[in-house]
Design an enzyme around this catalytic site. Structure first.
Site, PDB file in Angstrom:
ATOM      1  N   THR A 385       0.910  -1.137   0.000  1.00 15.53           N
ATOM      2  CA  THR A 385       0.000   0.000   0.000  1.00 15.53           C
ATOM      3  C   THR A 385       0.940   1.174   0.000  1.00 15.53           C
ATOM      4  O   THR A 385       2.118   1.014   0.279  1.00 15.53           O
ATOM      5  CB  THR A 385      -0.801  -0.031   1.326  1.00 15.53           C
ATOM      6  N   SER A 457      -7.755  -1.463   6.835  1.00 15.48           N
ATOM      7  CA  SER A 457      -7.113  -0.870   8.014  1.00 15.48           C
ATOM      8  C   SER A 457      -6.493   0.488   7.687  1.00 15.48           C
ATOM      9  O   SER A 457      -5.860   1.105   8.549  1.00 15.48           O
ATOM     10  CB  SER A 457      -5.997  -1.791   8.528  1.00 15.48           C
TER      11      SER A 457
HETATM   12  O1  DON Z   1      -6.869  -2.087   3.163  1.00 12.89           O
HETATM   13  C1  DON Z   1      -6.065  -2.664   3.873  1.00 12.89           C
HETATM   14  O2  DON Z   1      -6.068  -2.586   5.081  1.00 12.89           O
HETATM   15  C2  DON Z   1      -4.979  -3.480   3.211  1.00 12.89           C
HETATM   16  N1  DON Z   1      -5.408  -3.934   1.923  1.00 12.89           N
HETATM   17  C3  DON Z   1      -3.770  -2.624   3.126  1.00 12.89           C
HETATM   18  C4  DON Z   1      -2.603  -3.342   2.556  1.00 12.89           C
HETATM   19  C5  DON Z   1      -1.328  -2.811   3.014  1.00 12.89           C
HETATM   20  O3  DON Z   1      -1.240  -1.861   3.748  1.00 12.89           O
HETATM   21  C6  DON Z   1      -0.144  -3.523   2.568  1.00 12.89           C
HETATM   22  N2  DON Z   1       1.034  -2.810   2.925  1.00 12.89           N
HETATM   23  N3  DON Z   1       1.990  -3.162   3.397  1.00 12.89           N
END
Ligand code: DON
Length: 576
Positions: A385, A457
């Site tokens: 992310t 999250s």
């Molecule tokens: O929306 C979420 O919480 C996850 N899909 C976020 C993914 C994420 O932060 C990956 N990063 N390291």
């Protein structure tokens, strides 16, 4: 600005008169605002950004130089990262943007949605067991992308520049290329192993080499079309055709899914804490509720924390006790508010949190099984992310976190587009009680349903004091996101650390399950004695590769101080 708004109005007017073909449904989702923010007097010495790479920093700088505001810069950053940070930056995923514009808080939810053909049991075998990897890799893992709709909504409502102007840097990097960073090549190599034989990932990214220029002509064409025709091109135009064609025979997303997609303006979660107003992400994120619960419970436990040293065994124990309770609530009550009434007010209520905090055992870990969701009502039941923070000299701020979930998402690149598609479907609870990629479980509140948004999250957050922005902060990290922000905010405000040190400090994480597990990052090697003392308290230590990549800006007086996490390849700029 005036010309831009005139253009918006006249296109909308023609569409209403039936003279140009903009889908009526699309217009309904994107109300035409009479005008953008009035030019405000500068209140800060400069604008500032903290972003995931140097290309997006250059893009933002260009936009500010052209007279853009924080929202223009944010949208330019988001599109640029989709090109130069393809492991997480995206137009094939979704996210959340928290804004503070003209002294008012806003929030846009552009989270992916489940396709119409999705079913609650789509990742289960005949015996009802979760099929490993099916929600993570390949076509079946993809949710309907929201990023283009989200950026369109935000820029249309608050931007000052032409839409085309904010797309220009991204188009340049896609068409003319950018020099690949070593970290990007490494992440590509790691991800490629998971996608082998399942997707066309290698066709698009196999040739990418550290130190060499990488061009993405298909993506440049997509971005040019979006620049020329707006978000509707992605959801109803040639790009929609190409995405749907890629999916046909492999996955679930159809033209109807794309046509029906909507980004949504929502009320952010807001709370008073420690003299600050915390403005953060509402459901379908669990992050804002989680962050407020963490902050308030820690404040309730002031006596217990009194004199306890940062990151000492007792500190880590008390923090884990709080986190245990937050994750018990998360698993039970959090989901998409359009499908399920999330009890946000109850979960963030002072009296409720005081009661929860009083359950914390200061001496030893509470038995995991005894920590239940706290409202007492019967409610229905890998990783990448990226975050960026922006403030302009007029005092407007954008905190944006968006994702394709795992590094390079599902590994599927929509044929003919260069768009990396997400694997956000893994954020649903494929089966109640069975952990997802981040080891977190969910209930019916987060079961798969057509058009539903998976629980997230992501926690793009802004703190204000006396109506002025004080901190803009966010991070990737899946379920570690809001515990990371919690720790940095504590370091700044409870321990008076400069933001740089607060971000760099060692982080840890607990999330109820696995029982009494404390996750550590190799970034800060575990001190042998500390590890032994934590274990002596009854915890099990687990190493982890990733505990966030914070991008934050603190405003001191009239000076913005941006900080990028030393864990990533982020860049900060202060722009006059
Ligand atoms: O929306 C979420 O919480 C996850 N899909 C976020 C993914 C994420 O932060 C990956 N990063 N390291």
């Amino acid at each position: 600005m005036a010309a831009n708004n005139k253009a918006k109005l006249s296109i909308a007017g023609l569409a209403f008169a039936g003279l140009v073909s903009i889908s009526a449904a699309f217009l309904e989702a994107t109300p035409v605002y009479a005008k953008g923010p009035a030019k405000q007097p500068a209140v800060l010495s400069a604008s500032a950004i903290a972003v995931a790479d140097k290309y997006s920093a250059d893009a933002a700088e260009q936009i500010f130089k052209e007279g853009g505001n924080a929202v223009d810069a944010a949208v330019a950053i988001a599109f640029t990262l989709a090109v130069t940070y393809p492991e997480a930056g995206n137009i094939g995923g979704g996210g959340f943007m928290t804004l503070y514009v003209n002294g008012k808080p806003y929030f846009i939810d552009y989270r992916e949605r489940a396709p119409l053909a999705a079913t609650r049991t789509m990742y289960l075998d005949e015996q009802g067991n979760v099929i490993k990897g099916k929600s993570l890799f390949g076509y079946y893992a993809v949710g309907v992308p929201g990023t283009v709709a989200g950026m369109w909504e935000a820029q249309r409502r608050f931007g000052r520049l032409q839409w085309k102007q904010v797309l220009a840097p991204a188009i340049h990097y896609a068409r003319d290329g950018f020099v690949v960073d070593e970290q990007l090549e490494q992440r590509r190599d790691n991800a490629a192993k998971d996608f082998e034989g399942k997707t066309n990932f290698d066709t698009y990214f196999g040739a990418m080499k550290a130190g060499e220029t990488f061009k993405q002509p298909d993506l440049a064409a997509v971005l040019t079309r979006i620049a020329n025709h707006g978000a509707k091109e992605f959801y109803d135009g040639k790009t929609a055709d190409l995405i749907a064609a890629s999916m046909q025979g492999h996955g679930l997303i159809t033209k109807r899914d794309l046509h029906d997609y909507r980004a949504v303006w929502r009320q952010p979660v807001e709370a008073n804490w420690n003299g600050y107003r915390v403005i953060t992400a509402p459901p379908p994120s669990s992050g804002g509720v989680g962050l407020v619960q963490l902050l308030k419970m820690k404040a309730d436990l002031k006596q217990d924390f009194n004199g306890v040293k940062l990151n000492s065994p007792q500190y880590i124990h008390l923090m884990a006790e709080i986190e245990k309770r937050v994750f018990a609530d998360r698993a039970q009550y959090l989901g998409d508010p359009d499908f399920y009434k999330v009890p946000v007010a109850q979960l963030t209520d002072d009296a409720y949190l005081a009661k929860r905090a009083a359950e914390v055992n200061p001496d030893a870990p509470s038995d995991t099984k005894s920590v239940q969701p706290g409202l007492g009502t019967s409610m229905p039941e890998k990783a990448e992310t990226t975050h960026f923070s922006v403030i302009d000299k007029w005092g407007n701020a954008v905190s944006n976190t968006y994702t394709i979930n795992g590094y390079f998402g599902s590994g599927v690149v929509a044929q003919g587009t260069g768009i990396v598609l997400n694997d956000e479907m893994d954020d649903f609870a494929s089966k109640p009680g069975v952990p997802n990629m981040f080891g977190v479980v969910g209930s019916d509140a987060n079961a798969i349903e057509p058009k539903k948004r998976p629980l997230s999250s992501m926690t793009p957050t802004i703190l204000t004091k006396d109506g002025k922005v004080s901190l803009v902060i966010g991070t990737p990290g899946g379920s570690r996101i809001f515990t990371t922000i919690f720790q940095v905010v504590n370091n700044v405000y409870d321990f008076n650390m400069p933001l740089k040190d607060a971000v760099a400090a060692m982080r840890f994480h607990h999330q109820l399950l696995p029982p009494n597990a404390i996750f550590w990052e190799p970034y800060a090697p575990i001190d042998g004695d500390l590890a032994k003392q934590i274990e002596a308290k009854g915890y099990v230590l687990q190493g982890q590769n990733f505990n966030g990549d914070v991008q934050a800006i603190k405003i001191d007086g009239d000076t913005p101080n941006p900080v990028s996490d030393p864990r990533g390849r982020g860049v900060t700029r202060v722009i006059q």
